[in-house]
Design an enzyme around this catalytic site. Structure first.
Site, PDB file in Angstrom:
ATOM      1  N   ASN A   1      35.675  46.363  48.111  1.00 36.79           N
ATOM      2  CA  ASN A   1      35.131  45.276  47.292  1.00 36.79           C
ATOM      3  C   ASN A   1      35.762  43.985  47.791  1.00 36.79           C
ATOM      4  OD1 ASN A   1      34.448  43.423  45.375  1.00 36.79           O
ATOM      5  ND2 ASN A   1      35.458  44.455  43.660  1.00 36.79           N
ATOM      6  N   TRP A   2      34.955  43.209  48.484  1.00 32.52           N
ATOM      7  CA  TRP A   2      35.508  42.005  49.126  1.00 32.52           C
ATOM      8  C   TRP A   2      35.617  40.830  48.156  1.00 32.52           C
ATOM      9  CZ3 TRP A   2      32.465  42.349  54.455  1.00 32.52           C
ATOM     10  CH2 TRP A   2      32.970  43.447  55.174  1.00 32.52           C
ATOM     11  N   LYS A   3      35.180  41.012  46.946  1.00 36.44           N
ATOM     12  CA  LYS A   3      35.318  39.982  45.903  1.00 36.44           C
ATOM     13  C   LYS A   3      34.882  38.615  46.440  1.00 36.44           C
ATOM     14  CE  LYS A   3      38.706  42.855  43.635  1.00 36.44           C
ATOM     15  NZ  LYS A   3      39.865  42.984  42.772  1.00 36.44           N
TER      16      LYS A   3
ATOM     17  N   HIS B   1      32.444  45.630  36.860  1.00 38.97           N
ATOM     18  CA  HIS B   1      33.803  45.405  37.354  1.00 38.97           C
ATOM     19  C   HIS B   1      34.594  44.614  36.315  1.00 38.97           C
ATOM     20  CE1 HIS B   1      37.174  44.017  39.724  1.00 38.97           C
ATOM     21  NE2 HIS B   1      36.910  45.022  40.545  1.00 38.97           N
TER      22      HIS B   1
ATOM     23  N   GLU C   1      36.524  42.254  36.538  1.00 36.83           N
ATOM     24  CA  GLU C   1      36.507  40.792  36.700  1.00 36.83           C
ATOM     25  C   GLU C   1      35.203  40.196  36.167  1.00 36.83           C
ATOM     26  OE1 GLU C   1      37.638  40.840  40.838  1.00 36.83           O
ATOM     27  OE2 GLU C   1      39.585  41.644  40.220  1.00 36.83           O
TER      28      GLU C   1
ATOM     29  N   GLU D   1      39.112  51.913  37.083  1.00 44.12           N
ATOM     30  CA  GLU D   1      39.972  50.844  37.585  1.00 44.12           C
ATOM     31  C   GLU D   1      40.789  50.280  36.430  1.00 44.12           C
ATOM     32  OE1 GLU D   1      38.397  49.070  41.490  1.00 44.12           O
ATOM     33  OE2 GLU D   1      37.382  48.018  39.884  1.00 44.12           O
TER      34      GLU D   1
ATOM     35  N   GLY E   1      44.938  44.152  41.728  1.00 42.58           N
ATOM     36  CA  GLY E   1      45.499  42.946  42.341  1.00 42.58           C
ATOM     37  C   GLY E   1      46.943  42.676  41.951  1.00 42.58           C
TER      38      GLY E   1
ATOM     39  N   SER F   1      44.997  48.331  43.390  1.00 44.19           N
ATOM     40  CA  SER F   1      46.118  48.265  44.339  1.00 44.19           C
ATOM     41  C   SER F   1      46.194  49.471  45.277  1.00 44.19           C
ATOM     42  CB  SER F   1      47.446  48.057  43.598  1.00 44.19           C
ATOM     43  OG  SER F   1      47.429  46.819  42.907  1.00 44.19           O
TER      44      SER F   1
HETATM   45  P1  13P Z   1      42.839  45.569  44.466  1.00 42.65           P
HETATM   46  O1  13P Z   1      42.701  46.715  45.424  1.00 42.65           O
HETATM   47  O2  13P Z   1      43.012  44.240  45.163  1.00 42.65           O
HETATM   48  O3  13P Z   1      43.871  45.841  43.411  1.00 42.65           O
HETATM   49  O4  13P Z   1      41.437  45.441  43.703  1.00 42.65           O
HETATM   50  C1  13P Z   1      40.900  46.588  43.128  1.00 42.65           C
HETATM   51  C2  13P Z   1      39.515  46.303  42.701  1.00 42.65           C
HETATM   52  O5  13P Z   1      39.283  45.542  41.781  1.00 42.65           O
HETATM   53  C3  13P Z   1      38.410  46.949  43.433  1.00 42.65           C
HETATM   54  O6  13P Z   1      37.204  46.755  42.796  1.00 42.65           O
END
Ligand code: 13P
Length: 255
Positions: free
Chosen positions: A10-12, A96, A98, A167, A173, A212
């Site tokens: 997931n490149w956000k 997600h 976020e 998650e 993160g 993470s």
């Molecule tokens: P991180 O791997 O940066 O903790 O992010 C996880 C995530 O939100 C994947 O969708």
């Protein structure tokens, strides 16, 4: 039927076109050499065209990070599931944390899962508890609430196009990864709910772990009972690191 392990990046809200192009080429190369696991990338909407071209003829799945629940309409700044499918995506994330933090309700997440499935996309429905939920021993109640809203929108025939991603928000993160035991416990709970609702078919969707995940911990997480893959943020933004994740999954969960 047991699906291959899925390693999903997931490149956000990261990368510009030239960076996404270079990274996608590296991922495609790694996936071509390490053929065990399924591999998917989820770039931001503006990068879909670039990444689609870079992944051409590769076996890497291209997905979108989100969609609006409506098929079309006056929703400035939003993207429909049909639009991302039209742009070349065959998969999509929904729910997600976020997006939930930005206001998506459980009900909207359910509707977005439905929208993605209706557009012919494979949907990875994300769910997970906040730290306060865990500390209040409310993890399972939160997972139940989030899953119920998703299950309200799907039936058994959708299961072939669905995966879940557990998650825990406190692990995203933060560098604070769930232990394999914590991941397994949540996965066991979600699986039990799926089987309760759908019987044997409830075993069909993979349940990924996210939060993470990095090359140093991916093997132990993939070895945890019930973990069917990983959804990775930060560690998927670097070609060598993404390759190491695929490699760990390729070498029999690396355990
Ligand atoms: P991180 O791997 O940066 O903790 O992010 C996880 C995530 O939100 C994947 O969708």
């Amino acid at each position: 039927m047991t699906r291959p392990i899925l390693v999903a990046g997931n490149w956000k809200m990261h990368l510009l076109a030239d960076e996404a192009d270079a990274l996608a080429i590296e991922v495609a190369l790694a996936a071509g050499e390490l053929t065990g696991p399924d591999v998917a990338v989820f770039p931001s909407a503006t990068l879909i065209g670039t990444v689609r071209a870079a992944l051409d003829e590769s076996r890497v799945t291209l997905g979108a990070q989100a969609c609006h629940e409506a098929a079309k309409g006056a929703h400035t700044g939003e993207t429909s599931a049909a639009m991302v499918a039209d742009a070349g995506c065959t998969a999509m994330l929904a729910g997600h944390s976020e997006r939930r933090a930005a206001g998506a309700t459980d009900e909207q997440v359910g509707l977005r899962v439905r929208a993605g499935l209706d557009a012919g996309l494979r949907v990875i429905a994300c769910l997970g508890e906040q730290l306060a939920d865990r500390e209040a021993e409310a993890t399972n109640a939160v997972l139940d609430r989030q899953l119920t809203a998703i299950l309200a929108e799907i039936d058994e025939s959708d299961l072939a196009s669905l995966d879940l991603a557990y998650e825990p928000v406190w692990a995203i993160g933060t560098g604070r990864t769930a232990t394999p035991e914590i991941a397994s416990e949540a996965h066991r709970h979600l699986r039990a709910r799926m089987v309760e609702k759908f019987g044997e078919s409830g075993n069909e969707p993979r349940i990924l772990y996210g939060g993470s995940v990095k090359p140093a911990n991916v093997s132990e997480l993939l070895a945890a009972p019930g973990v069917g893959g990983v959804l990775v943020g930060g560690a998927s933004l670097d070609g060598a690191s993404f390759r190491a994740l695929i490699e760990a999954a390729h070498t029999g969960r690396g355990s």
